[in-house]
Design an enzyme around this catalytic site. Structure first.
Site, mmCIF file in Angstrom:
data_model
loop_
_atom_site.group_PDB
_atom_site.id
_atom_site.type_symbol
_atom_site.label_atom_id
_atom_site.label_comp_id
_atom_site.label_asym_id
_atom_site.label_seq_id
_atom_site.Cartn_x
_atom_site.Cartn_y
_atom_site.Cartn_z
ATOM 1 C CG HIS A 30 -0.438 -3.330 -2.772
ATOM 2 N ND1 HIS A 30 0.352 -2.491 -2.026
ATOM 3 C CD2 HIS A 30 -0.054 -3.139 -4.067
ATOM 4 C CE1 HIS A 30 1.165 -1.824 -2.822
ATOM 5 N NE2 HIS A 30 0.940 -2.205 -4.070
ATOM 6 C CD GLU A 31 -1.219 -5.244 -7.062
ATOM 7 O OE1 GLU A 31 -1.522 -4.321 -7.863
ATOM 8 O OE2 GLU A 31 -0.068 -5.399 -6.611
ATOM 9 C CG HIS A 58 -2.228 -0.187 -7.557
ATOM 10 N ND1 HIS A 58 -1.602 1.038 -7.591
ATOM 11 C CD2 HIS A 58 -1.323 -1.051 -7.015
ATOM 12 C CE1 HIS A 58 -0.373 0.931 -7.110
ATOM 13 N NE2 HIS A 58 -0.182 -0.333 -6.746
ATOM 14 C CD GLU A 62 2.728 1.355 -5.189
ATOM 15 O OE1 GLU A 62 2.605 0.893 -4.044
ATOM 16 O OE2 GLU A 62 2.522 0.685 -6.206
#
Length: 492
Positions: free
Chosen positions: A257-258, A261, A287
């Site tokens: 997830h990170e 980003h 997101e």
């Protein structure tokens, strides 16, 4: 001063402001990762001092003069002026004392929240939160000019979006999500993992996953934090993750997830560095990257088949028979407490809960003294489970301690955008499943970089998605994807 000279002066001044903001961001990263606990009071003063300098630069009267005279020669320069005009208009409405008070309270509040969470003691955090809400209401009143306070705060994370628009989107999503949730929970679920996974092994595989998804560790690093996050842009983009002995997916998918980003920030054109275009355009678009990396790619049947082999290499036989069983375990749906660990069916329901509560807090319709009870009642109504402790409820997220009111709904907006992007990505990359089955994300991530990431803040958020997808975004692709995936998983 000529128009070109005004533009050059504006860009030179803003470049220094951008660099100082980057320093402030790095200081915040340090606070959440390696800063000694006893430094909290000093750090809050340091952050307030940095914010004072930044606020003074962002409201410098010369900016207004340069913006009046400057003219743009191309699309990128027009976008730079658009961002700077918006920033100047916004920042000049906020008194310097308020800006520094928020920065000081935010820095102190994070440590108080972390301690309260560790001790499951909401009462010890409540006064800090109440003061934060007072400050954010004051800020919103400065910005709203008589309009909706929550919309004024939301605009900082998703420009031009309103609470009413988000409410309409959530109202359209909720019936299909609730129906899918009911059908999934009525079916037989696979057993969760039932053994411990050592931290060193989790971090080693986490690093491999980061590299697999294209995270450049020569321009970044992976550390641990209570709440995973990504920080920075350009040539210094850092991420954090966390480990749990009995839930390695917490670590792996927090990392992926990170990385989504971080790859967005690393993928922005080098020419945009230290300009208003040099970072992701909004949190909703941000997101969309983290969620498509984590879910549509990382939790796909094809990719989990590859990940199964990696886990066996790292941990040996861990009690899951084969790739198909592993896919089901990775995507196991349950009414868990924690948003960041939630499956795709439940995740947006978590966000809707927070969205409703924080709108009420900012509007003055809900007081902090009543927040824990309101949270627990809403959670039990939505998820059918009673909250057992504050760290599984009202204290689980760091956002409110940072004053990030208006941030939560961008998670679901990002899911909606990710659904649209995935629909276009599948058409553009016919070999996607075959690639992912080999642990090869390069075509997928290259498509995202080419069609979205490289442009940074060039376009408005919604236009960024339209440009990448070729159509106006809606919730339909996301809901279609979720229903197809979980109906197949649970043989519905």
């Amino acid at each position: 001063m000529s128009a070109s000279s005004a533009f050059d002066a504006l860009m030179e001044f803003d470049r220094t402001t951008q660099a100082l903001a980057s320093v402030a961001g790095r200081t915040g990263w340090d606070q959440e990762t390696v800063m000694p606990e006893g430094a909290a009071a000093l750090r809050s003063e340091e952050m307030a001092a940095l914010e004072s300098v930044l606020h003074a630069r962002r409201t410098d009267p010369r900016l207004g003069e340069w913006l009046m005279k400057a003219e743009a020669s191309d699309e990128a320069d027009k976008a730079k002026l658009r961002h700077l005009k918006r920033s100047f208009a916004r920042n000049t409405k906020i008194p310097e004392k308020l800006a520094t008070d928020i920065a000081r309270h935010t820095s102190a509040g994070q440590g108080i929240w972390a301690k309260a969470r560790a001790e499951d003691d909401f009462a010890s955090f409540a006064p800090t939160l109440a003061r934060m809400i007072e400050l954010k209401r004051e800020e919103a009143a400065c910005l709203a000019a008589g309009g909706d306070l929550y919309d004024a705060l939301l605009d900082d994370y998703e420009p031009s979006m309103t609470g009413a628009e988000l409410q309409a989107m959530f109202d359209a999503m909720r019936p299909r999500l609730v129906d899918l949730r009911a059908r999934v929970l009525a079916a037989d679920a696979p057993a969760p993992l039932d053994r411990e996974f050592d931290e060193a092994g989790q971090m080693a595989l986490s690093s491999k996953l980061a590299a697999t998804f294209g995270y450049d560790l020569t321009r970044g690093r992976i550390d641990k934090a209570v709440h995973p996050f990504s920080s920075g842009s350009g040539t210094d983009v850092r991420i954090t993750t966390r480990t749990s002995p009995r839930d390695p997916f917490n670590c792996f998918y927090s990392t992926v997830h990170e990385v989504g980003h971080a790859c967005y920030e690393q993928g922005v054109r080098d020419a945009y560095a230290l300009t208003p275009l040099g970072a992701g355009v909004s949190m909703g678009v941000h997101e969309s990257q983290s969620r498509i990396y984590e879910n549509q790619l990382g939790r796909s049947r094809a990719f989990t088949g590859w990940l199964y082999g990696q886990m066996r290499d790292q941990f040996g036989d861990f009690g899951v028979a084969d790739e198909d069983a592993f896919y089901k375990v990775v995507n196991r749906a349950s009414s868990g407490y924690i948003r960041t660990e939630a499956d795709e069916v439940h995740y947006n329901l978590h966000v809707m809960l927070r969205f409703d509560l924080e709108r009420q807090l900012i509007a003055g319709e809900l007081e902090v003294a009543d927040l824990e009870d309101a949270w627990n009642a809403r959670f039990e109504a939505d998820f059918g489970v009673a909250v057992d402790k504050p760290s599984n409820g009202v204290l689980q997220d760091v956002h409110w301690s940072f004053g990030l009111f208006g941030y939560f709904p961008t998670y679901s907006l990002g899911n909606v955008y990710a659904g649209c992007l995935y629909q276009s990505l599948r058409k553009a990359v016919p070999s996607l499943d075959a690639d992912l089955a080999q642990g090869d994300t390069t075509k997928a991530t290259a498509w995202l970089r080419e069609h979205l990431q490289q442009y940074g803040g060039l376009r408005e958020p919604r236009d960024t998605i339209v440009h990448a997808c070729g159509f106006e975004p809606s919730e339909a692709p996301l809901l279609d994807y979720l229903e197809a995936k979980f109906e197949d998983l649970y043989a519905l």
